[in-house]
Motif scaffolding. Structure first.
Motif, mmCIF file in Angstrom:
data_model
loop_
_atom_site.group_PDB
_atom_site.id
_atom_site.type_symbol
_atom_site.label_atom_id
_atom_site.label_comp_id
_atom_site.label_asym_id
_atom_site.label_seq_id
_atom_site.Cartn_x
_atom_site.Cartn_y
_atom_site.Cartn_z
ATOM 1 N N GLU A 125 0.834 -1.209 0.000
ATOM 2 C CA GLU A 125 0.000 0.000 0.000
ATOM 3 C C GLU A 125 0.866 1.254 0.000
ATOM 4 O OE1 GLU A 125 -4.140 -1.175 2.262
ATOM 5 O OE2 GLU A 125 -2.330 -0.994 3.485
ATOM 6 N N ILE A 126 1.971 1.217 0.734
ATOM 7 C CA ILE A 126 2.899 2.353 0.757
ATOM 8 C C ILE A 126 3.503 2.557 -0.617
ATOM 9 C CG2 ILE A 126 5.130 3.159 1.647
ATOM 10 C CD1 ILE A 126 4.368 1.725 4.303
ATOM 11 N N LEU A 127 3.945 1.464 -1.231
ATOM 12 C CA LEU A 127 4.574 1.554 -2.543
ATOM 13 C C LEU A 127 3.576 2.041 -3.593
ATOM 14 C CD1 LEU A 127 7.378 1.077 -3.668
ATOM 15 C CD2 LEU A 127 6.721 -1.266 -4.219
ATOM 16 N N GLU A 128 2.339 1.561 -3.515
ATOM 17 C CA GLU A 128 1.306 1.993 -4.453
ATOM 18 C C GLU A 128 1.041 3.490 -4.309
ATOM 19 O OE1 GLU A 128 -2.626 -0.163 -5.498
ATOM 20 O OE2 GLU A 128 -3.185 1.308 -3.961
ATOM 21 N N ALA A 129 0.888 3.955 -3.063
ATOM 22 C CA ALA A 129 0.638 5.380 -2.831
ATOM 23 C C ALA A 129 1.823 6.214 -3.311
ATOM 24 C CB ALA A 129 0.378 5.627 -1.346
ATOM 25 N N TYR A 130 3.014 5.746 -3.039
ATOM 26 C CA TYR A 130 4.222 6.477 -3.460
ATOM 27 C C TYR A 130 4.291 6.600 -4.979
ATOM 28 C CZ TYR A 130 9.163 7.392 -4.380
ATOM 29 O OH TYR A 130 10.333 7.933 -4.854
ATOM 30 N N MET A 131 4.083 5.498 -5.675
ATOM 31 C CA MET A 131 4.233 5.500 -7.136
ATOM 32 C C MET A 131 3.120 6.273 -7.832
ATOM 33 S SD MET A 131 5.897 1.804 -8.145
ATOM 34 C CE MET A 131 4.571 0.845 -7.453
ATOM 35 N N ASN A 132 1.993 6.459 -7.177
ATOM 36 C CA ASN A 132 0.919 7.268 -7.752
ATOM 37 C C ASN A 132 1.086 8.759 -7.451
ATOM 38 O OD1 ASN A 132 -1.079 5.650 -9.227
ATOM 39 N ND2 ASN A 132 -1.337 4.561 -7.283
ATOM 40 N N ARG A 133 1.857 9.071 -6.404
ATOM 41 C CA ARG A 133 1.971 10.462 -5.974
ATOM 42 C C ARG A 133 3.261 11.135 -6.432
ATOM 43 N NH1 ARG A 133 -0.881 13.347 -2.082
ATOM 44 N NH2 ARG A 133 -1.998 11.481 -1.415
ATOM 45 N N VAL A 134 4.304 10.366 -6.681
ATOM 46 C CA VAL A 134 5.635 10.928 -6.922
ATOM 47 C C VAL A 134 5.701 11.775 -8.197
ATOM 48 C CG1 VAL A 134 6.463 8.900 -8.220
ATOM 49 C CG2 VAL A 134 8.094 10.328 -6.943
ATOM 50 N N PHE A 135 6.463 12.874 -8.118
ATOM 51 C CA PHE A 135 6.648 13.780 -9.255
ATOM 52 C C PHE A 135 7.744 13.242 -10.159
ATOM 53 C CE2 PHE A 135 8.673 17.889 -10.832
ATOM 54 C CZ PHE A 135 7.778 18.029 -11.886
ATOM 55 N N LEU A 136 7.460 13.179 -11.470
ATOM 56 C CA LEU A 136 8.403 12.587 -12.423
ATOM 57 C C LEU A 136 8.691 13.506 -13.605
ATOM 58 C CD1 LEU A 136 6.951 8.961 -12.275
ATOM 59 C CD2 LEU A 136 9.168 9.715 -11.391
ATOM 60 N N GLY A 137 8.692 14.811 -13.359
ATOM 61 C CA GLY A 137 9.051 15.771 -14.399
ATOM 62 C C GLY A 137 7.917 16.060 -15.359
ATOM 63 N N GLN A 138 8.034 17.176 -16.104
ATOM 64 C CA GLN A 138 7.069 17.545 -17.141
ATOM 65 C C GLN A 138 5.618 17.555 -16.648
ATOM 66 O OE1 GLN A 138 7.746 18.775 -20.061
ATOM 67 N NE2 GLN A 138 9.960 18.487 -19.891
ATOM 68 N N ASN A 139 5.417 18.042 -15.417
ATOM 69 C CA ASN A 139 4.090 18.087 -14.789
ATOM 70 C C ASN A 139 3.447 16.700 -14.704
ATOM 71 O OD1 ASN A 139 2.023 19.610 -13.492
ATOM 72 N ND2 ASN A 139 0.751 19.448 -15.330
ATOM 73 N N VAL A 140 4.270 15.670 -14.642
ATOM 74 C CA VAL A 140 3.802 14.289 -14.556
ATOM 75 C C VAL A 140 3.897 13.816 -13.111
ATOM 76 C CG1 VAL A 140 4.349 11.909 -15.161
ATOM 77 C CG2 VAL A 140 4.383 13.672 -16.919
ATOM 78 N N PHE A 141 2.792 13.285 -12.599
ATOM 79 C CA PHE A 141 2.758 12.749 -11.245
ATOM 80 C C PHE A 141 2.286 11.297 -11.311
ATOM 81 C CE2 PHE A 141 2.591 17.255 -10.778
ATOM 82 C CZ PHE A 141 3.244 17.550 -9.587
ATOM 83 N N GLY A 142 3.091 10.395 -10.812
ATOM 84 C CA GLY A 142 2.734 8.989 -10.820
ATOM 85 C C GLY A 142 3.256 8.247 -12.037
ATOM 86 N N VAL A 143 3.416 6.938 -11.859
ATOM 87 C CA VAL A 143 4.071 6.124 -12.888
ATOM 88 C C VAL A 143 3.203 5.892 -14.123
ATOM 89 C CG1 VAL A 143 5.602 4.990 -11.244
ATOM 90 C CG2 VAL A 143 3.336 4.005 -11.696
ATOM 91 N N GLN A 144 1.879 5.874 -13.961
ATOM 92 C CA GLN A 144 1.019 5.657 -15.126
ATOM 93 C C GLN A 144 1.085 6.848 -16.072
ATOM 94 O OE1 GLN A 144 -0.308 3.236 -16.466
ATOM 95 N NE2 GLN A 144 -2.299 3.643 -17.386
ATOM 96 N N ALA A 145 0.997 8.056 -15.517
ATOM 97 C CA ALA A 145 1.102 9.257 -16.348
ATOM 98 C C ALA A 145 2.487 9.357 -16.972
ATOM 99 C CB ALA A 145 0.804 10.499 -15.513
ATOM 100 N N ALA A 146 3.513 8.917 -16.248
ATOM 101 C CA ALA A 146 4.872 8.948 -16.795
ATOM 102 C C ALA A 146 5.009 8.008 -17.988
ATOM 103 C CB ALA A 146 5.879 8.563 -15.710
ATOM 104 N N ALA A 147 4.451 6.812 -17.870
ATOM 105 C CA ALA A 147 4.516 5.845 -18.971
ATOM 106 C C ALA A 147 3.802 6.377 -20.207
ATOM 107 C CB ALA A 147 3.899 4.515 -18.537
ATOM 108 N N GLN A 148 2.665 7.024 -19.994
ATOM 109 C CA GLN A 148 1.898 7.553 -21.118
ATOM 110 C C GLN A 148 2.553 8.789 -21.718
ATOM 111 O OE1 GLN A 148 -1.865 8.040 -19.129
ATOM 112 N NE2 GLN A 148 -2.575 5.995 -19.683
ATOM 113 N N THR A 149 3.105 9.657 -20.863
ATOM 114 C CA THR A 149 3.723 10.893 -21.339
ATOM 115 C C THR A 149 5.007 10.626 -22.097
ATOM 116 O OG1 THR A 149 2.765 12.222 -19.557
ATOM 117 C CG2 THR A 149 4.742 13.088 -20.617
ATOM 118 N N TYR A 150 5.841 9.757 -21.565
ATOM 119 C CA TYR A 150 7.154 9.530 -22.171
ATOM 120 C C TYR A 150 7.165 8.441 -23.246
ATOM 121 C CZ TYR A 150 8.986 12.422 -18.368
ATOM 122 O OH TYR A 150 9.248 13.462 -17.507
#
Length: 250
Positions: A125-150
C-alpha cells in the motif's frame, strides 16, 4: 496520518469517452496523474524504485537508521543538508503532508509521519501510494502518467530499461526528465523529439541525455540487489530507451 488520504485523495485526470467506451479526450488537473493499482505495475518498476531509492524498504519500519547516520555525518561535514537519507515511506510522508524545505524541523516531522504510515499501511500500500503520488518531471505525477507521457503506453507494458529510466527521474525531476521543453522559437541545434501547443504558444520537446546515465545507475543497483540477472542487466543497457519516446504530441 489518514490512510485514505494517502491512498486515494489525489487529483486525477478525467477521461471523456463515447457511447462505446472509446476515449475522446482527457481533461487534466493541475497535476497530470492517472491512479493505477499496484497489481498493474510491473515488478521491474517496483524493484527499480526500491533498489535506487531505498534498498532496505522491505526490512525497515519507516526509517533506515544506517542511511540516517550516513546522511548526518555527510551533512555535518559539509555544514548544511546535502543528503536526505529518506526512505520511500519518508518521501511519501513529505509528498503528502510536508514541503521540500531543507530544514531539520521538517526532517524530524517526516520521520515521525513515516513511522505512523508504516503502522497504518502495508508495504504494498505504501509503494502503491508512493508511485501514484511521486513527481516525475514535465508536470507528470505517478508512474502511469509517466509511462503515457514519455512512451505512449500503459505502465504494465514498460520494459526493464524503461522502468529503470522512469525510476531514475525521482532524484531530480528537472534534470532527469526524459525531455526538456522550450519555446520552439528558441530551438537552435538541439535534437527535437516533437512539438506541441500550450495556450497558443508552440513548444518543442528537446532530447535530454542526462536520464540515460541515471538509468545505468538504477540498473546497476537492481543487479546488485539481485532483482535482475546479469543477462537482463546487459540487455537493458543495450536498449535504446531514447528511441522509444513516442509521446502523442498535441
Amino acid at each position: 496520518v489518514n490512510p485514505e488520504n494517502i491512498k486515494y485523495e489525489m487529483s486525477e485526470n478525467s477521461t471523456i469517452v463515447d457511447k462505446n467506451g472509446k476515449e475522446i479526450d482527457s481533461i487534466r488537473t493541475s497535476e497530470n496523474r492517472e491512479i493505477v493499482d499496484i497489481e498493474k505495475v510491473p515488478d521491474y518498476l517496483k524493484n527499480a524504485f526500491v533498489a535506487a531509492e531505498d534498498r532496505r524498504f522491505y526490512k525497515h519500519s519507516g526509517i533506515d537508521p544506517l542511511s540516517i547516520v550516513g546522511s548526518a555525518l555527510q551533512n555535518l561535514k559539509s555544514g548544511s543538508i546535502v543528503r536526505g537519507g529518506s526512505t520511500l515511506t519518508q518521501q511519501l510522508a513529505r509528498n503528502t503532508y510536508l514541503s521540500n524545505d531543507q530544514t531539520y524541523e521538517r526532517k524530524i516531522k517526516e520521520i515521525f509521519l513515516a513511522l505512523d504510515i508504516e503502522k497504518s499501511l502495508s508495504k504494498d500500500e505504501i509503494l502503491e501510494a508512493y508511485m501514484n503520488r511521486v513527481f516525475l518531471g514535465q508536470n507528470v505525477f505517478g508512474v502511469q502518467a509517466a509511462a503515457q507521457t514519455y512512451f505512449s503506453k500503459d505502465v504494465s507494458e514498460l520494459s526493464l530499461a524503461e522502468c529503470a529510466t522512469i525510476a531514475g527521474i525521482v532524484q531530480s525531476p528537472t534534470e532527469f526528465a526524459l525531455f526538456k521543453t522550450i519555446p520552439t522559437s528558441e530551438v537552435t541545434n538541439e535534437k527535437v523529439l516533437g512539438e506541441f501547443t500550450i495556450d497558443g504558444q508552440k513548444y518543442s520537446a528537446i532530447y535530454n541525455p542526462k536520464p540515460y546515465e541515471r538509468e545505468k545507475y538504477v540498473l546497476e543497483k537492481m543487479n546488485e540487489e539481485g532483482y535482475i540477472s546479469d543477462k537482463e542487466y546487459k540487455d537493458a543497457l543495450n536498449e535504446d530507451v531514447a528511441s522509444s519516446i513516442t509521446r502523442k504530441w498535441r
